[in-house]
Write an enzyme that holds these catalytic residues in place. Structure first.
Site, PDB file in Angstrom:
ATOM      1  N   ASP A 171       0.821  -1.209   0.000  1.00  0.00           N
ATOM      2  CA  ASP A 171       0.000   0.000   0.000  1.00  0.00           C
ATOM      3  C   ASP A 171       0.861   1.267   0.000  1.00  0.00           C
ATOM      4  O   ASP A 171       2.017   1.254   0.430  1.00  0.00           O
ATOM      5  CB  ASP A 171      -0.899   0.036   1.243  1.00  0.00           C
ATOM      6  CG  ASP A 171      -1.969  -1.037   1.210  1.00  0.00           C
ATOM      7  OD1 ASP A 171      -1.955  -1.855   0.263  1.00  0.00           O
ATOM      8  OD2 ASP A 171      -2.800  -1.073   2.135  1.00  0.00           O
ATOM      9  N   ASP A 172       0.239   2.336  -0.461  1.00  0.00           N
ATOM     10  CA  ASP A 172       0.703   3.731  -0.278  1.00  0.00           C
ATOM     11  C   ASP A 172       1.765   4.180  -1.257  1.00  0.00           C
ATOM     12  O   ASP A 172       2.207   5.327  -1.201  1.00  0.00           O
ATOM     13  CB  ASP A 172       1.235   3.972   1.142  1.00  0.00           C
ATOM     14  CG  ASP A 172       0.183   3.729   2.209  1.00  0.00           C
ATOM     15  OD1 ASP A 172      -0.994   3.567   1.854  1.00  0.00           O
ATOM     16  OD2 ASP A 172       0.554   3.686   3.403  1.00  0.00           O
ATOM     17  N   HIS A 224      -5.894   2.990  -4.528  1.00  0.00           N
ATOM     18  CA  HIS A 224      -5.790   3.255  -3.094  1.00  0.00           C
ATOM     19  C   HIS A 224      -6.129   4.720  -2.789  1.00  0.00           C
ATOM     20  O   HIS A 224      -5.579   5.303  -1.860  1.00  0.00           O
ATOM     21  CB  HIS A 224      -4.382   2.921  -2.605  1.00  0.00           C
ATOM     22  CG  HIS A 224      -4.276   2.673  -1.133  1.00  0.00           C
ATOM     23  ND1 HIS A 224      -5.114   1.818  -0.438  1.00  0.00           N
ATOM     24  CD2 HIS A 224      -3.396   3.156  -0.193  1.00  0.00           C
ATOM     25  CE1 HIS A 224      -4.773   1.784   0.831  1.00  0.00           C
ATOM     26  NE2 HIS A 224      -3.742   2.600   1.016  1.00  0.00           N
ATOM     27  N   HIS A 237       3.555  -2.369   3.124  1.00  0.00           N
ATOM     28  CA  HIS A 237       3.587  -0.999   2.617  1.00  0.00           C
ATOM     29  C   HIS A 237       4.913  -0.744   1.922  1.00  0.00           C
ATOM     30  O   HIS A 237       5.965  -1.206   2.371  1.00  0.00           O
ATOM     31  CB  HIS A 237       3.400   0.016   3.755  1.00  0.00           C
ATOM     32  CG  HIS A 237       2.068  -0.098   4.446  1.00  0.00           C
ATOM     33  ND1 HIS A 237       1.809  -1.065   5.399  1.00  0.00           N
ATOM     34  CD2 HIS A 237       0.934   0.626   4.317  1.00  0.00           C
ATOM     35  CE1 HIS A 237       0.557  -0.932   5.827  1.00  0.00           C
ATOM     36  NE2 HIS A 237       0.005   0.100   5.189  1.00  0.00           N
ATOM     37  N   HIS A 293      -4.836   9.343  -0.359  1.00  0.00           N
ATOM     38  CA  HIS A 293      -4.817   8.517   0.852  1.00  0.00           C
ATOM     39  C   HIS A 293      -5.837   9.015   1.876  1.00  0.00           C
ATOM     40  O   HIS A 293      -5.551   9.184   3.064  1.00  0.00           O
ATOM     41  CB  HIS A 293      -3.423   8.477   1.475  1.00  0.00           C
ATOM     42  CG  HIS A 293      -3.199   7.278   2.350  1.00  0.00           C
ATOM     43  ND1 HIS A 293      -3.389   7.299   3.713  1.00  0.00           N
ATOM     44  CD2 HIS A 293      -2.811   6.009   2.039  1.00  0.00           C
ATOM     45  CE1 HIS A 293      -3.115   6.114   4.217  1.00  0.00           C
ATOM     46  NE2 HIS A 293      -2.768   5.299   3.216  1.00  0.00           N
TER      47      HIS A 293
END
Length: 755
Positions: free
Chosen positions: A139-140, A190, A291, A194
């Site tokens: 993620d991210d 995603h 992540h 964020h």
């Protein structure tokens, strides 16, 4: 190229003189412009016919550039807002604790379901990964530092993964995004910034998802059907508010991917702990959450390497999420329109990021330069004050006059009836022991200036009237009729103290000194505008002149009070009419001619400052534009020997042109920082600058023997006066670049010293 071709100056050809000179209280006559070099004063008083001179009219001030400035401000604000939105600073959202959930059959079902949710239909559906299969998800990202390292580890083990990417980072790292896809990995949505989708309205949710799809289309030419909400975990952790967001994502057509194993690697618990949290139990399949951005991901990179090694020993397959489920690829081609919009979004995002970074650096550099300049000039002012108290100049003690020299004071006057009497009387009521004459040159006034000066009947005063030709022409008229070799120039709205003339001519005993700048003070300082100008004169003008005196590069002897050596003026051909800042032009020419120009702090002159913002604008507009003209005219001094070009012109360009042009950046960045972040640092920095300015102002006021109580208006000065000054610079630069010939900006006199 001539300076007037670029800066729009007016260069008037010198006409033949036709003049009449008279002592005070005689009949009034007229006088046209004088030639340069200075002629000898005519004998006799007969009136000669004066040829009329065609004068060019200044064009109207440019107005269209204000539209361009407004557009620039809007674009700047837009770039800051886009960058703030992309980094989740504008409309900032973070995970917030949810209220206690009411019992719900659907919520219970979701919490017992698999990690991949299909909420596009009427009934929720879910899926789990088959045995001995894992889907590594990150993620991210993408992150330019950590994502490539993870891709290298995945390639080393022949594994594929799914990257739930943030749209803003996709736009910021297009090549890295394309590498992820080219190496066979999968990308999911995603959100763009964020954002916590459980804490935003549905329109914001749709915007977050849509912008990410646009960014992905512009960078890679594709869309994705996978999505994962930020701040999510396993199905068992879903709350009621999160479920509503998941349904909204389902209505947008997404498969929602949660996780089986949340490693919480973002907390950096250690490589061993991350590996233990990521290992499935009993051969079960699992979606594993990690992540690849958001901080130091070194532990994650090391953990993935060790995890894939252990999974390979246990005969696990590491692949993309859709491949693990036996589904078609999540990637679908994007349309041409989405690709075009996405490309624009990606370019705008990178431009906004670059602009914000550049503005931050500019702000830091401008602040550092301002502080260094202030500190440097304070040190120079301290040295100058010590030498002045010891009676020393920069190159030693000036010789004393064997006897007080005879002095001619020239007062150019145009519509100065409000203050001309006070000016002339202050010049006559002096304690100077030498011979003194005062020449008032009425430059075609339409009021009673000449009549008032003529009616005073004061000894040693002459009044000369001429057709309007501008202040330089009036000064040249006075120079032509001056009887003495030491000349003082005084504006018609200024008064001298009794000791001023004596202090002013003392440095001219040194034959190397060609001009002396006096100490100008604001007389009408009761109102807020007057107080602001009082502080500016003491801190900004007189403090600087002390430093310029030591550096040997004085840029301006003010028209309000200056003493000159006649031979120096004759060498230069008199006062030039090339610019609207004749005092700056003359001083620069004198420095280039090898003459020293010094500052005499004890020679005090009290001047009448503008009393309204409109009047102040007109005065400073003329000053700034004229200074630009003078700088352009004397630009070759940069390559000439001597300190003037290297020190003074560079200083003026940096601190009086470039930094004021960048001043709006300071205000906009400050407002932006207060709006999107913690205002305390901004307020602290602003207070620090004001404190430093107050300390330097206190010292400058002390040097000038002024009351420090005037500093109470300094903080307020930052909210009106400062903005007015940099807008003046913007207007002046635009006028110069456009080649417009600026008209003389007259201001209304209030008669401050009439009593």
């Amino acid at each position: 190229m001539r300076p007037q071709d670029v800066l729009g100056t007016q260069v008037w050809p010198p006409p033949n003189p036709a003049e009449t000179v008279r002592p005070a209280a005689s009949a009034t006559t007229t006088l046209t412009d004088l030639t340069v070099p200075l002629p000898e004063p005519p004998s006799g008083g007969e009136k000669q016919p004066a040829p009329r001179r065609r004068r060019r009219r200044g064009q109207a001030d440019p107005r269209g550039h204000w539209f361009l400035v407004a557009v620039g401000v809007v674009l700047m604000a837009g770039a800051l807002l886009l960058n703030g939105y992309a980094v989740n600073a504008v409309g900032e959202t973070h995970a917030v604790p949810s209220p206690a959930d009411r019992p719900s059959a659907e919520l219970d079902q979701i919490r017992r379901s698999g990690p991949v949710l299909n909420l596009t239909g009427d009934k929720p559906d879910s899926a789990r990964l088959p045995a001995r299969t894992v889907a590594l998800t990150f993620d991210d990202g993408p992150d330019p530092r950590w994502t490539p390292q993870l891709l290298d580890v995945l390639a080393k083990h022949g594994a594929k993964a799914t990257f739930f990417a943030v749209g803003a980072r996709i736009a910021k790292n297009p090549e890295l995004t394309r590498r992820i896809i080219a190496e066979g990995h999968e990308i999911g949505n995603h959100t763009y910034a964020h954002a916590d989708l459980a804490a935003v309205p549905e329109w914001r949710l749709r915007l977050e998802l849509s912008l990410t799809q646009k960014a992905l289309a512009g960078v890679a030419g594709m869309h994705t059907r996978l999505a994962r909400p930020p701040y999510s975990s396993s199905p068992a952790a879903v709350t009621g508010t999160q479920l509503r967001a998941l349904h909204a994502m389902g209505r947008e057509g997404y498969l929602v991917a949660l996780t089986d194993l949340d490693t919480k690697d973002w907390a950096r618990p250690g490589t061993e702990q991350i590996v233990r949290a990521a290992l499935p139990r009993g051969g079960r399949g699992a979606v594993i959450m990690m992540h690849d951005s958001g901080g130091d991901r070194g532990q994650t990179v090391a953990a993935v390497d060790r995890l894939l090694t252990q999974l390979a020993r246990q005969k696990y397959r590491a692949t993309t999420l859709t491949s693990a489920l036996g589904m078609p690829s999540a990637h679908t081609p994007a349309g041409d329109l989405d690709r075009f919009v996405g490309t624009g979004l990606s370019l705008a995002q990178r431009g906004a990021t670059g602009f914000t970074t550049a503005m931050s650096w500019i702000l830091a550099v401008a602040g550092a330069l301002t502080l260094l300049r202030l500190l440097f000039f304070l040190i120079l002012a301290w040295v100058h004050a010590r030498r002045a108290r010891g009676g020393k100049r920069r190159v030693g003690r000036a010789p004393a006059w064997p006897a007080p020299p005879a002095v001619t004071v020239i007062v150019p006057a145009y519509n100065e009836e409000a203050g001309i009497e006070a000016t002339v009387r202050s010049l006559v009521n002096t304690d100077y022991p030498g011979a003194l004459e005062v020449i008032v040159v009425d430059d075609g006034s339409s009021d009673g200036t000449a009549a008032i000066a003529d009616s005073l009947g004061l000894p040693g005063v002459r009044v000369i009237c001429q057709e309007n030709g501008g202040k330089p022409a009036a000064l040249n008229t006075g120079l032509a009729h001056a009887s003495h070799d030491i000349l003082i120039m005084v504006d018609g709205d200024t008064v001298f103290e009794p000791a001023t003339i004596g202090h002013l001519v003392r440095p001219l005993a040194d034959p190397a000194v060609g001009a002396v700048s006096g100490n100008t003070k604001v007389g009408n300082r009761r109102g807020m505008i007057g107080r602001w100008q009082h502080i500016e004169y003491v801190i900004g003008f007189n403090l600087d002149r002390r430093a310029f005196d030591l550096l040997g590069c004085m840029p301006t002897v003010p028209g309000a009070i200056g003493a000159f050596r006649r031979s120096a003026l004759q060498e230069l051909g008199g006062v030039s009419v090339d610019t609207l800042a004749e005092d700056t032009d003359l001083t620069m020419a004198m420095c280039r001619g090898g003459w020293r120009v010094v500052y005499e702090e004890n020679a005090l002159a009290w001047t009448e400052a503008p009393t309204s913002l409109g009047q102040l604008w007109r005065q400073r507009y003329r000053w700034c534009y004229g200074t630009l003209q003078a700088m352009w005219k004397h630009r070759r001094a940069v390559v000439e020997p001597g300190p003037f070009g290297r020190r003074c012109l560079g200083y003026l360009m940096l601190f009086q042109v470039v930094l004021p042009l960048l001043a709006p950046v300071v205000d906009i960045m400050a407002i932006y920082s207060v709006a999107v972040g913690d205002p305390l640092p901004v307020v602290a920095v602003w207070a620090g600058f004001v404190l430093v300015q107050a300390l330097s102002g206190w010292y400058a006021l002390r040097l000038d023997r002024e009351r420090a109580s005037a500093l109470w208006v300094l903080p307020l000065q930052q909210f009106v006066y400062r903005q007015l000054m940099y807008l003046v610079v913007i207007q002046s630069v635009a006028t110069a670049v456009l080649g417009v010939r600026l008209r003389w900006q007259t201001i209304r006199r209030e008669g401050t010293f009439a009593a």
